[in-house]
Write a protein that holds these residues in place. Structure first.
Motif, PDB file in Angstrom:
ATOM      1  N   GLU A   1       0.843  -1.189   0.000  1.00  0.00           N
ATOM      2  CA  GLU A   1       0.000   0.000   0.000  1.00  0.00           C
ATOM      3  C   GLU A   1       0.884   1.248   0.000  1.00  0.00           C
ATOM      4  OE1 GLU A   1      -2.172  -3.113   2.607  1.00  0.00           O
ATOM      5  OE2 GLU A   1      -0.120  -2.390   2.355  1.00  0.00           O
TER       6      GLU A   1
ATOM      7  N   ARG B   1       1.443   4.560   1.315  1.00  0.00           N
ATOM      8  CA  ARG B   1       0.962   5.430   2.389  1.00  0.00           C
ATOM      9  C   ARG B   1       1.029   6.902   2.005  1.00  0.00           C
ATOM     10  NH1 ARG B   1       2.278   6.251   7.294  1.00  0.00           N
ATOM     11  NH2 ARG B   1       2.601   4.132   8.050  1.00  0.00           N
ATOM     12  N   ASN B   2       1.808   7.239   0.974  1.00  0.00           N
ATOM     13  CA  ASN B   2       1.871   8.626   0.518  1.00  0.00           C
ATOM     14  C   ASN B   2       0.787   8.954  -0.508  1.00  0.00           C
ATOM     15  OD1 ASN B   2       4.224   9.227   2.060  1.00  0.00           O
ATOM     16  ND2 ASN B   2       5.475   8.189   0.516  1.00  0.00           N
TER      17      ASN B   2
ATOM     18  N   VAL C   1      -4.837   5.893   3.601  1.00  0.00           N
ATOM     19  CA  VAL C   1      -3.891   4.777   3.492  1.00  0.00           C
ATOM     20  C   VAL C   1      -2.801   4.901   4.557  1.00  0.00           C
ATOM     21  CG1 VAL C   1      -2.280   3.541   1.999  1.00  0.00           C
ATOM     22  CG2 VAL C   1      -4.346   4.545   1.020  1.00  0.00           C
ATOM     23  N   ALA C   2      -2.304   6.117   4.769  1.00  0.00           N
ATOM     24  CA  ALA C   2      -1.314   6.338   5.822  1.00  0.00           C
ATOM     25  C   ALA C   2      -1.883   5.966   7.190  1.00  0.00           C
ATOM     26  CB  ALA C   2      -0.848   7.789   5.808  1.00  0.00           C
ATOM     27  N   GLN C   3      -3.125   6.341   7.426  1.00  0.00           N
ATOM     28  CA  GLN C   3      -3.763   6.016   8.712  1.00  0.00           C
ATOM     29  C   GLN C   3      -3.967   4.507   8.859  1.00  0.00           C
ATOM     30  OE1 GLN C   3      -7.332   8.434   8.705  1.00  0.00           O
ATOM     31  NE2 GLN C   3      -6.138  10.243   8.149  1.00  0.00           N
TER      32      GLN C   3
ATOM     33  N   ARG D   1      -2.081   2.169   7.474  1.00  0.00           N
ATOM     34  CA  ARG D   1      -0.772   1.577   7.749  1.00  0.00           C
ATOM     35  C   ARG D   1      -0.370   1.814   9.204  1.00  0.00           C
ATOM     36  NH1 ARG D   1       1.001  -2.454   4.964  1.00  0.00           N
ATOM     37  NH2 ARG D   1       2.798  -2.131   6.307  1.00  0.00           N
ATOM     38  N   ASP D   2      -0.624   3.003   9.726  1.00  0.00           N
ATOM     39  CA  ASP D   2      -0.306   3.281  11.133  1.00  0.00           C
ATOM     40  C   ASP D   2      -1.080   2.349  12.057  1.00  0.00           C
ATOM     41  OD1 ASP D   2       1.428   5.314  10.403  1.00  0.00           O
ATOM     42  OD2 ASP D   2      -0.040   6.917  10.738  1.00  0.00           O
TER      43      ASP D   2
END
Length: 301
Positions: free
Chosen positions: A180, A182-183, A188-190, A192-193
């Motif tokens: 995925e 994340r940028n 998507v960033a959330q 991954r976190d």
């Protein structure tokens, strides 16, 4: 076999063979990370096969060009999993006639079972094995393909030696990963976190531990410096696709039920907010899923 009807030397051979088989089986099991063993164990593989993405057409075309041999190739696919990458190769127009024999290697019994059910091509077989114990004879392979798996390798030097042993003189190893991006969007960033906090020290691709391969004596003596390429693109997403894919991660599948339920609740909250989401069809609930595919090529000297 009824041992009472077999001669004593033959009995000794049977017992010795069984003991050797058991030792090999135990050694192979210990060569697989414990989270990979349990997280991809029996009962998790159908979800994995359903939830995980395939590979971009352009990426597969690029990999075909790695080998300059125009004749059909002998391929070893290590960590073949449930057959996602195998099926992608077989369905690709440039690969459909480019495979002489594909020998898949996979340590997980459950994954091999799904592979056997989903791959239907008499050029392809699958056997139990690991990165440093493929069971393939010397100098057999034109190409080794490792998709979404090499970050689990426990010994980069031993793996490099095994790759060099089974490859032909002008052969190459292709490492491939989907991840995925994340940028690509806030959600998507959330996401991954949310899931990365559960990794528990597992050697995930994003940590780049696998890059230690390229500085091992075994690699340096047998391979040229690696070549790296990446593709950025969008897949189709729905809430179910995203949540199923997150739950197919090995470190999520091993969580206790209450923790797993909390992860799912958090993921649904992230998707409800949808920061940076680009809709494909809002009425149908489909939107863009930013992804990247990374390919690393190591050519034998």
């Amino acid at each position: 076999m009824i041992l009472g009807l077999v001669s004593l030397p033959a009995q000794r051979f049977v017992f010795a063979s069984s003991a050797l088989s058991l030792r090999l089986s135990r050694t192979m099991a210990t060569n697989v990370h414990v989270i990979a063993q349990t997280g991809f164990g029996t009962g998790t593989n159908e979800l994995y096969d359903r939830a995980r993405p395939s590979y971009p057409t352009e990426c597969l075309s690029y990999i075909r060009q790695v080998s300059k041999n125009t004749a059909p190739l002998n391929i070893v696919e290590i960590g073949a999993g449930t057959g996602i990458s195998t099926r992608a190769l077989l369905a690709h127009p440039e690969w459909a006639t480019s495979i002489a024999t594909l020998r898949a290697v996979e340590p997980s019994d459950g994954m091999r079972d799904v592979w056997t059910k989903t791959v239907s091509d008499n050029r392809c077989t699958i056997a139990k094995g690991t990165f440093d114990n493929t069971g393939v004879e010397d100098g057999w392979a034109d190409l080794i393909i490792i998709a979404q798996a090499f970050h689990w390798c426990p010994d980069y030097g031993k793996a490099s030696a095994e790759f060099a042993r089974i490859l032909k003189k002008d052969g190459a190893v292709v490492f491939m990963w989907n991840l995925e991006d994340r940028n690509g969007a806030g959600w998507v960033a959330q996401l991954r976190d949310c899931i990365e906090v559960h990794e528990k020290g597992t050697p995930q691709f994003r940590l780049n531990l696998w890059r230690q391969t390229f500085s091992t004596p075994e690699y340096i003596s047998s391979f040229n410096p690696q070549e790296e390429t990446e593709w950025a693109y969008h897949l189709l997403a729905t809430e179910k696709i995203v949540t199923d894919r997150a739950q197919s991660k090995s470190y999520i599948t091993v969580l206790p039920p209450d923790e797993k339920a909390k992860v799912l609740e958090d993921l649904k909250g992230i998707l409800a907010r949808g920061d940076g989401r680009v809709w494909i069809n809002k009425e149908e609930g489909t939107y863009q899923y930013p992804y990247k595919t990374y390919v690393v090529v190591s050519r034998k000297k």
